[in-house]
Design an enzyme around this catalytic site. Sequence first.
Site, PDB file in Angstrom:
ATOM      1  N   LYS A 137     -32.780   5.155 -32.112  1.00  0.00           N
ATOM      2  CA  LYS A 137     -33.181   5.287 -30.677  1.00  0.00           C
ATOM      3  C   LYS A 137     -34.325   6.148 -30.175  1.00  0.00           C
ATOM      4  CE  LYS A 137     -30.706   5.304 -26.260  1.00  0.00           C
ATOM      5  NZ  LYS A 137     -29.390   5.950 -25.671  1.00  0.00           N
ATOM      6  N   SER A 212     -28.289   2.119 -22.820  1.00  0.00           N
ATOM      7  CA  SER A 212     -29.828   2.294 -22.936  1.00  0.00           C
ATOM      8  C   SER A 212     -30.171   2.159 -24.598  1.00  0.00           C
ATOM      9  CB  SER A 212     -30.150   3.715 -22.588  1.00  0.00           C
ATOM     10  OG  SER A 212     -29.350   4.837 -23.123  1.00  0.00           O
ATOM     11  N   SER A 236     -23.736   3.822 -23.610  1.00  0.00           N
ATOM     12  CA  SER A 236     -25.410   3.136 -24.186  1.00  0.00           C
ATOM     13  C   SER A 236     -25.034   3.071 -25.645  1.00  0.00           C
ATOM     14  CB  SER A 236     -26.298   4.324 -23.968  1.00  0.00           C
ATOM     15  OG  SER A 236     -26.434   4.399 -22.599  1.00  0.00           O
TER      16      SER A 236
END
Length: 569
Positions: A137, A212, A236
């Site tokens: 990420k 996210s 997330s």
Amino acid sequence: MNNSIPTDIPHWTALVAEKKQRQSESIPHEWVVTPPSDSTLDVSAFPETCGLLNPREIEITNTSVDVLLEKLACAAWSAVDVTTAFYKRAIVAHQLVNCLTEIFVDRALARAAELDDYLKNTGKVVGPLHGLPISLKDQLCIKGLETTIGYASWIGQYADKNAVLVDILIECGAVPFVRTNVPQTLAWPESFNYVFGRTTNPYNRSLTSGGSSGGEGALVALKGSPLGVGGDLAGSIRIPSAFCSLYALRPSYGRVPCYGTRNTLDGQDSILPVLGPMTNSVIGVKVFMKAVLNAKPWLYDPLVVRKKWDEDEYNLVDHGSGKNMCFAIMWDDGVVVPHPPIRRSLEITKAALLKAGHKVVDWKPVKHKTLGDIAVSTPCSVTIWNAGSTEEYMTTTSVTGEPIITTMELDIADAAVASFRPQNDGMSVYQLWQVQKLRQDIRKEYLDHWKATVSETGTGRPVDAIICPAAPFAATPHGKNRYLDYTAVWNALDYPAAVFPVTTVDSTLDRKARPHAFHNDIDKDIYEMYDPEKFKNAPVCLQLVGRTLEEEAVIRMTEIADAALLAAK
């Protein structure tokens, strides 16, 4: 991280244009394909039919993490070949759903070649993740690369060292090879920013991939990575995994090192973000956690608990050794009633567990509305994450004039701020302490509530795990994912939670239910949002929740639930 800001900073639009150009140039020309038109919503099969990957590369990218590691360890497949295969598929995925941020092909292939040489010269692997490509990420810093977390204002800020977890993964033999898209600020359950744009869902591109860690979810779903690392502050990891049909784990904080990552709300330490695995098989979750925990991460991150992988916990010594277990189903949280596909997935899972010989009882949620309010979900000023968020966002973006995104809706330039992203004036330190104290008290109340379930399980133990929705809906149309509490409450309680796939939305089986007695306005709004045709082909996943620092047991119980579902088909 070198966060020094030059005195002469271009306007944010100039920064974005330059960054997009650099990203485009990082993609090898020979890997550019012609993606299907926007009218093609389900693109999950395209990577194998586009012609870029040869049959061996298709085989490699369809192989589970454990088998990949076996073939890499015996040199049946080289690290260079495996990395190349996943890189090509990742680039195809990016052209379909816009999931990548940093692309560094030469660097990753050079690392893979070093691993191949080491194995050839020594006959040994570097570590338990030898040769495995791992995607990250866009908050895990890699030396020499930018980490923007979706801020145009952070373009041009290069890391001077790796995040601790990146160093540990490299020590374990992994090959970091791409980074993946996130929302501006990270603090959204969807993935859109001004730098890289919007990530869509590979099973239906009119739907969100979540956030996210939405780029990570979409990439792994398209098998452009065998194993990804996401971050989770309020869901997330779990939301994009649930929306993209993955297995994943949100560990308790203190198990996986987070030091050296770039975060939103950095500095608040009441409800901390965590990092965890996202993958296409439950064995991948175990492989990641076992490798990282056995690398003694507490020697590198002062907030990590000194606790190696515990094989007794994985073997469920405290849970009847995995026999005659009792799972609790939380049908809803008392705030928002889930959509029909979510309800059906709970019924499917209950039937499978009963057929496998386990007990199932109902779970009564305790103060979930209050727990959600404490964390993030209401527009009032007494939520922990909203205490200083507005000031942080304004401080970060003011230097370049970058606007703060207030909606993930399509084609809306300025809409009302969603209820989980209020802007406010913060609160006093004393007010924050009172909210934190309330959270402590509810954590104790929840612990006692769980312990008291021993009276209804019939096993002589309390409930072994809770099974519940990861969201009240499957992947939503863009901008509609506005309720986080099915995941955020477990962050507030610091309970580990795994995600596992169950089914997909079926317009015949999942017809819209008749209106119920709505708990509140958001419950009504979410009910009215449901249309089975809009959610067509969306994956449906659930969460399995354990008690604090019980990651090994949660992984094993997820394997048990997954096996029960497979056997029941």
